[in-house]
Design an enzyme around this catalytic site. Structure first.
Site, PDB file in Angstrom:
ATOM      1  N   GLY A   1       0.827  -1.197   0.000  1.00 29.21           N
ATOM      2  CA  GLY A   1       0.000   0.000   0.000  1.00 29.21           C
ATOM      3  C   GLY A   1       0.858   1.243   0.000  1.00 29.21           C
ATOM      4  O   GLY A   1       2.047   1.204   0.328  1.00 29.21           O
TER       5      GLY A   1
ATOM      6  N   PHE B   1       0.203   6.016   4.436  1.00 24.25           N
ATOM      7  CA  PHE B   1      -1.053   6.329   5.128  1.00 24.25           C
ATOM      8  C   PHE B   1      -2.216   5.428   4.709  1.00 24.25           C
ATOM      9  O   PHE B   1      -3.372   5.837   4.791  1.00 24.25           O
ATOM     10  CB  PHE B   1      -1.437   7.798   4.922  1.00 24.25           C
TER      11      PHE B   1
ATOM     12  N   LYS C   1      -0.950   0.068   6.532  1.00 26.54           N
ATOM     13  CA  LYS C   1      -0.170  -1.175   6.434  1.00 26.54           C
ATOM     14  C   LYS C   1       0.285  -1.664   7.808  1.00 26.54           C
ATOM     15  O   LYS C   1       0.143  -2.842   8.137  1.00 26.54           O
ATOM     16  CB  LYS C   1       1.050  -0.952   5.529  1.00 26.54           C
TER      17      LYS C   1
ATOM     18  N   ASP D   1      14.358   3.590  11.356  1.00 25.26           N
ATOM     19  CA  ASP D   1      13.053   4.241  11.409  1.00 25.26           C
ATOM     20  C   ASP D   1      12.681   4.470  12.874  1.00 25.26           C
ATOM     21  O   ASP D   1      12.127   3.601  13.545  1.00 25.26           O
ATOM     22  CB  ASP D   1      11.999   3.371  10.729  1.00 25.26           C
TER      23      ASP D   1
ATOM     24  N   GLU E   1       7.835  -2.127   7.350  1.00 29.30           N
ATOM     25  CA  GLU E   1       8.673  -1.367   6.410  1.00 29.30           C
ATOM     26  C   GLU E   1       9.626  -2.305   5.660  1.00 29.30           C
ATOM     27  O   GLU E   1      10.823  -2.065   5.550  1.00 29.30           O
ATOM     28  CB  GLU E   1       9.465  -0.282   7.150  1.00 29.30           C
ATOM     29  N   GLY E   2       9.064  -3.385   5.148  1.00 32.42           N
ATOM     30  CA  GLY E   2       9.865  -4.410   4.493  1.00 32.42           C
ATOM     31  C   GLY E   2      10.666  -3.929   3.300  1.00 32.42           C
ATOM     32  O   GLY E   2      11.676  -4.544   2.926  1.00 32.42           O
TER      33      GLY E   2
ATOM     34  N   CYS F   1      -6.960  10.016  -0.905  1.00 34.68           N
ATOM     35  CA  CYS F   1      -6.179  11.054  -1.567  1.00 34.68           C
ATOM     36  C   CYS F   1      -6.244  12.338  -0.740  1.00 34.68           C
ATOM     37  O   CYS F   1      -7.320  12.829  -0.401  1.00 34.68           O
ATOM     38  CB  CYS F   1      -6.720  11.317  -2.974  1.00 34.68           C
TER      39      CYS F   1
ATOM     40  N   GLY G   1      10.239   9.379   6.328  1.00 33.90           N
ATOM     41  CA  GLY G   1       9.456  10.562   6.705  1.00 33.90           C
ATOM     42  C   GLY G   1       7.985  10.233   6.775  1.00 33.90           C
ATOM     43  O   GLY G   1       7.550   9.132   6.425  1.00 33.90           O
TER      44      GLY G   1
ATOM     45  N   CYS H   1      -4.246  13.086  -9.203  1.00 37.05           N
ATOM     46  CA  CYS H   1      -3.571  14.078  -8.360  1.00 37.05           C
ATOM     47  C   CYS H   1      -2.075  13.820  -8.239  1.00 37.05           C
ATOM     48  O   CYS H   1      -1.336  14.690  -7.781  1.00 37.05           O
ATOM     49  CB  CYS H   1      -4.209  14.106  -6.972  1.00 37.05           C
TER      50      CYS H   1
END
Length: 256
Positions: free
Chosen positions: A23, A26, A29, A55, A96-97, A151, A175, A187
């Protein structure tokens, strides 16, 4: 007896599998990873959660969602460093793979040993390209899902991550909402407004204008009541509030 032990070991190895949760930023996940890990914990499975050591945005000793939900985790930069430790658990969760260079080989090895491996990761960069080696994990997995976010520009379903600050060649830049936003296909190509997330000097909030106008009108009315000096003209509170309402309507129209 030995045959029974051997059959149990083979049965455990048959349970090995890899689950991937993809994904954009935000999209939830890490929240989904936590949900699945807690599900196995409730079933009395031993669980290990691994996070990317660099992280430390929200928690140094655990994984964390953007709304600060946390679970304890072990930090690493290379997954192979935790091989002996991981073999002692039934279920291995990796957050965060995309940051781990050996994500595919490690996950496949653990699954072959009968471990359930759950990986939460970005599938693509802000340039809409595969992130690191994470896509090498897809053909090795039993389950692959891609979550969507909302979005942040038009509120449609968002499947991509957009970088708000300078788009240099640095891909691995950790970040949150200070650097990235989730966007839909349309967008993704639109210019980013107000990169620093601060209102510009010329920006004007219609709702704030309405409140200010009403407050100003109230003050002027009280001053007029206590002032015996004739006043030639006084702005109508109703007229001022109507002007502010027009600003609100125009702002809403710009959203659609």
């Amino acid at each position: 007896m030995s045959m029974t032990v051997a059959s149990c070991l083979n049965s455990q190895k048959d349970h090995g599998q890899i689950q991937i949760v993809f994904g954009p930023m935000f999209s939830g996940k890490t929240t989904e990873l936590m949900r699945r890990m807690k599900r196995y914990q409730i079933a009395n499975h031993s669980c290990l959660i691994i996070k990317y050591a660099k992280d430390t945005r929200y928690d140094e000793n655990g994984i964390a969602t953007h709304d600060r939900q946390t679970l304890p985790a072990v930090g690493a930069e290379v997954l192979s460093e935790l091989t002996s430790q991981a073999l002692q658990y039934d279920v291995i969760g990796i957050d965060e793979g995309q940051f781990f260079p050996d994500i595919a080989t490690f996950s496949d090895k653990m699954a072959q040993q009968g471990k359930i491996v759950i990986v939460a990761a970005l599938d693509g960069t802000y340039q809409k390209k595969g992130f690191g080696n994470i896509l090498d994990l897809v053909p090795l997995a039993e389950s692959v899902v891609k979550l969507s976010a909302v979005c942040m520009t038009c509120f449609k379903e968002a499947s991509f991550t957009k970088k708000m600050v300078s788009r240099d060649k640095v891909v691995i830049e950790i970040g949150g909402a200070d650097k990235y936003m989730s966007v839909c296909r349309q967008c993704f190509f639109s210019p980013v407004k107000n990169h620093d997330n601060k209102p510009t000097t010329n920006s004007r909030s219609p709702l704030r204008a309405l409140n200010n106008d009403l407050s100003s009108s109230s003050v002027q009315s009280s001053q007029i009541k206590g002032n015996k000096t004739p006043v030639k003209s006084v702005s109508s509170p109703m007229k001022m509030s109507q002007n502010a309402l027009v600003d609100v309507e125009n702002a809403v129209k710009r959203l659609f």
